[in-house]
Design a protein around this motif. Structure first.
Motif, PDB file in Angstrom:
ATOM      1  N   LYS A 155      38.581  56.664 140.852  1.00  0.00           N
ATOM      2  CA  LYS A 155      38.337  55.781 139.724  1.00  0.00           C
ATOM      3  C   LYS A 155      38.020  56.606 138.477  1.00  0.00           C
ATOM      4  O   LYS A 155      37.375  57.634 138.551  1.00  0.00           O
ATOM      5  CB  LYS A 155      37.154  54.867 140.045  1.00  0.00           C
ATOM      6  N   ARG A 156      38.496  56.163 137.340  1.00  0.00           N
ATOM      7  CA  ARG A 156      38.242  56.841 136.071  1.00  0.00           C
ATOM      8  C   ARG A 156      37.036  56.243 135.370  1.00  0.00           C
ATOM      9  O   ARG A 156      36.793  55.045 135.453  1.00  0.00           O
ATOM     10  CB  ARG A 156      39.447  56.717 135.154  1.00  0.00           C
ATOM     11  N   VAL A 157      36.308  57.110 134.640  1.00  0.00           N
ATOM     12  CA  VAL A 157      35.161  56.686 133.852  1.00  0.00           C
ATOM     13  C   VAL A 157      35.421  57.130 132.415  1.00  0.00           C
ATOM     14  O   VAL A 157      35.704  58.311 132.165  1.00  0.00           O
ATOM     15  CB  VAL A 157      33.859  57.346 134.369  1.00  0.00           C
ATOM     16  N   ILE A 158      35.346  56.190 131.486  1.00  0.00           N
ATOM     17  CA  ILE A 158      35.527  56.527 130.079  1.00  0.00           C
ATOM     18  C   ILE A 158      34.360  57.407 129.665  1.00  0.00           C
ATOM     19  O   ILE A 158      33.204  57.104 129.970  1.00  0.00           O
ATOM     20  CB  ILE A 158      35.606  55.252 129.221  1.00  0.00           C
ATOM     21  N   SER A 159      34.662  58.507 128.994  1.00  0.00           N
ATOM     22  CA  SER A 159      33.610  59.458 128.642  1.00  0.00           C
ATOM     23  C   SER A 159      34.002  60.263 127.415  1.00  0.00           C
ATOM     24  O   SER A 159      35.143  60.225 126.968  1.00  0.00           O
ATOM     25  CB  SER A 159      33.383  60.421 129.805  1.00  0.00           C
ATOM     26  N   ARG A 160      33.052  61.019 126.940  1.00  0.00           N
ATOM     27  CA  ARG A 160      33.292  61.962 125.847  1.00  0.00           C
ATOM     28  C   ARG A 160      32.493  63.220 126.171  1.00  0.00           C
ATOM     29  O   ARG A 160      31.352  63.355 125.771  1.00  0.00           O
ATOM     30  CB  ARG A 160      32.858  61.360 124.514  1.00  0.00           C
ATOM     31  N   VAL A 161      33.115  64.104 126.925  1.00  0.00           N
ATOM     32  CA  VAL A 161      32.489  65.357 127.321  1.00  0.00           C
ATOM     33  C   VAL A 161      33.243  66.489 126.639  1.00  0.00           C
ATOM     34  O   VAL A 161      34.451  66.624 126.801  1.00  0.00           O
ATOM     35  CB  VAL A 161      32.541  65.546 128.859  1.00  0.00           C
ATOM     36  N   LYS A 162      32.510  67.309 125.872  1.00  0.00           N
ATOM     37  CA  LYS A 162      33.136  68.445 125.204  1.00  0.00           C
ATOM     38  C   LYS A 162      33.258  69.600 126.189  1.00  0.00           C
ATOM     39  O   LYS A 162      32.335  69.877 126.947  1.00  0.00           O
ATOM     40  CB  LYS A 162      32.312  68.871 123.998  1.00  0.00           C
ATOM     41  N   PHE A 163      34.418  70.274 126.174  1.00  0.00           N
ATOM     42  CA  PHE A 163      34.610  71.428 127.036  1.00  0.00           C
ATOM     43  C   PHE A 163      35.616  72.379 126.411  1.00  0.00           C
ATOM     44  O   PHE A 163      36.231  72.070 125.388  1.00  0.00           O
ATOM     45  CB  PHE A 163      35.036  71.002 128.444  1.00  0.00           C
ATOM     46  N   LEU A 164      35.738  73.542 127.006  1.00  0.00           N
ATOM     47  CA  LEU A 164      36.729  74.524 126.579  1.00  0.00           C
ATOM     48  C   LEU A 164      37.808  74.627 127.637  1.00  0.00           C
ATOM     49  O   LEU A 164      37.530  74.482 128.828  1.00  0.00           O
ATOM     50  CB  LEU A 164      36.089  75.900 126.404  1.00  0.00           C
ATOM     51  N   VAL A 165      39.015  74.903 127.192  1.00  0.00           N
ATOM     52  CA  VAL A 165      40.126  75.195 128.104  1.00  0.00           C
ATOM     53  C   VAL A 165      40.460  76.663 127.883  1.00  0.00           C
ATOM     54  O   VAL A 165      40.633  77.100 126.739  1.00  0.00           O
ATOM     55  CB  VAL A 165      41.358  74.323 127.805  1.00  0.00           C
ATOM     56  N   GLU A 166      40.517  77.398 128.983  1.00  0.00           N
ATOM     57  CA  GLU A 166      40.821  78.827 128.900  1.00  0.00           C
ATOM     58  C   GLU A 166      42.027  79.122 129.777  1.00  0.00           C
ATOM     59  O   GLU A 166      42.144  78.589 130.870  1.00  0.00           O
ATOM     60  CB  GLU A 166      39.597  79.615 129.378  1.00  0.00           C
ATOM     61  N   TRP A 167      42.934  79.985 129.290  1.00  0.00           N
ATOM     62  CA  TRP A 167      44.117  80.348 130.067  1.00  0.00           C
ATOM     63  C   TRP A 167      44.582  81.731 129.637  1.00  0.00           C
ATOM     64  O   TRP A 167      44.195  82.243 128.599  1.00  0.00           O
ATOM     65  CB  TRP A 167      45.225  79.307 129.896  1.00  0.00           C
ATOM     66  N   ASP A 168      45.383  82.339 130.484  1.00  0.00           N
ATOM     67  CA  ASP A 168      45.953  83.650 130.180  1.00  0.00           C
ATOM     68  C   ASP A 168      47.334  83.473 129.577  1.00  0.00           C
ATOM     69  O   ASP A 168      48.144  82.688 130.067  1.00  0.00           O
ATOM     70  CB  ASP A 168      46.078  84.491 131.452  1.00  0.00           C
ATOM     71  N   GLU A 169      47.560  84.184 128.497  1.00  0.00           N
ATOM     72  CA  GLU A 169      48.872  84.173 127.857  1.00  0.00           C
ATOM     73  C   GLU A 169      49.221  85.624 127.553  1.00  0.00           C
ATOM     74  O   GLU A 169      48.529  86.271 126.778  1.00  0.00           O
ATOM     75  CB  GLU A 169      48.832  83.337 126.574  1.00  0.00           C
ATOM     76  N   ASP A 170      50.260  86.106 128.202  1.00  0.00           N
ATOM     77  CA  ASP A 170      50.604  87.524 128.166  1.00  0.00           C
ATOM     78  C   ASP A 170      49.416  88.298 128.749  1.00  0.00           C
ATOM     79  O   ASP A 170      49.042  88.056 129.875  1.00  0.00           O
ATOM     80  CB  ASP A 170      50.990  87.975 126.761  1.00  0.00           C
ATOM     81  N   THR A 171      48.811  89.167 127.981  1.00  0.00           N
ATOM     82  CA  THR A 171      47.676  89.950 128.499  1.00  0.00           C
ATOM     83  C   THR A 171      46.356  89.508 127.890  1.00  0.00           C
ATOM     84  O   THR A 171      45.332  90.145 128.114  1.00  0.00           O
ATOM     85  CB  THR A 171      47.887  91.446 128.208  1.00  0.00           C
ATOM     86  N   GLN A 172      46.353  88.413 127.142  1.00  0.00           N
ATOM     87  CA  GLN A 172      45.143  87.965 126.452  1.00  0.00           C
ATOM     88  C   GLN A 172      44.676  86.609 126.954  1.00  0.00           C
ATOM     89  O   GLN A 172      45.481  85.757 127.318  1.00  0.00           O
ATOM     90  CB  GLN A 172      45.390  87.888 124.954  1.00  0.00           C
ATOM     91  N   LYS A 173      43.345  86.447 126.946  1.00  0.00           N
ATOM     92  CA  LYS A 173      42.763  85.136 127.248  1.00  0.00           C
ATOM     93  C   LYS A 173      42.829  84.282 125.989  1.00  0.00           C
ATOM     94  O   LYS A 173      42.554  84.748 124.894  1.00  0.00           O
ATOM     95  CB  LYS A 173      41.310  85.273 127.690  1.00  0.00           C
ATOM     96  N   GLN A 174      43.219  83.037 126.173  1.00  0.00           N
ATOM     97  CA  GLN A 174      43.272  82.071 125.078  1.00  0.00           C
ATOM     98  C   GLN A 174      42.255  80.972 125.358  1.00  0.00           C
ATOM     99  O   GLN A 174      41.978  80.664 126.524  1.00  0.00           O
ATOM    100  CB  GLN A 174      44.672  81.471 124.963  1.00  0.00           C
TER     101      GLN A 174
END
Length: 112
Positions: free
Chosen positions: A24-43
């Motif tokens: 079940k989904r809950v409507i919310s507003r939670v701030k977060f960061l998304v991190e991923w690797d692109e080439d050799t750098q973290k984005q």
């Protein structure tokens, strides 16, 4: 010639999607960061949830992430991290669906 009539109205698209969801989904507003690797750098990109579930979230993200991209979600208030995958993209670059690799009901820090 036979004529067939529907005895029950056709379900809406939203009803069909709701039956396919694992949690079940809950409507919310939670701030977060998304991190991923692109080439050799973290984005990193800022994000905020629209709704959350045990298995992931729908969010507005400040980066155009491609489908199936492996990412790390970082909860801004708690510092907790979770590995996830981009499983949905709207036609606009900001709307993104994430599925947690290991579903965790407590990750978002919301009370049921």
């Amino acid at each position: 010639m036979a004529i067939y009539t529907l005895k029950k109205p056709i379900d809406s698209l939203e009803d069909r999607w709701a039956r396919m969801r694992t949690h079940k989904r809950v409507i919310s507003r939670v701030k977060f960061l998304v991190e991923w690797d692109e080439d050799t750098q973290k984005q990193r990109a800022n994000a905020v949830t629209v709704d959350v579930s045990h298995s992931g979230c729908m969010a507005i993200v400040g980066a155009p992430l491609p489908l199936h991209k492996q990412v790390r979600l970082i909860h801004r208030e708690t510092g907790r991290k979770a590995e996830a995958q981009v499983v949905w993209r709207d036609h606009e670059a900001w709307d993104t669906g994430f599925e947690l690799n290991k579903p965790d009901a407590s990750f978002w820090g919301l009370k049921p």
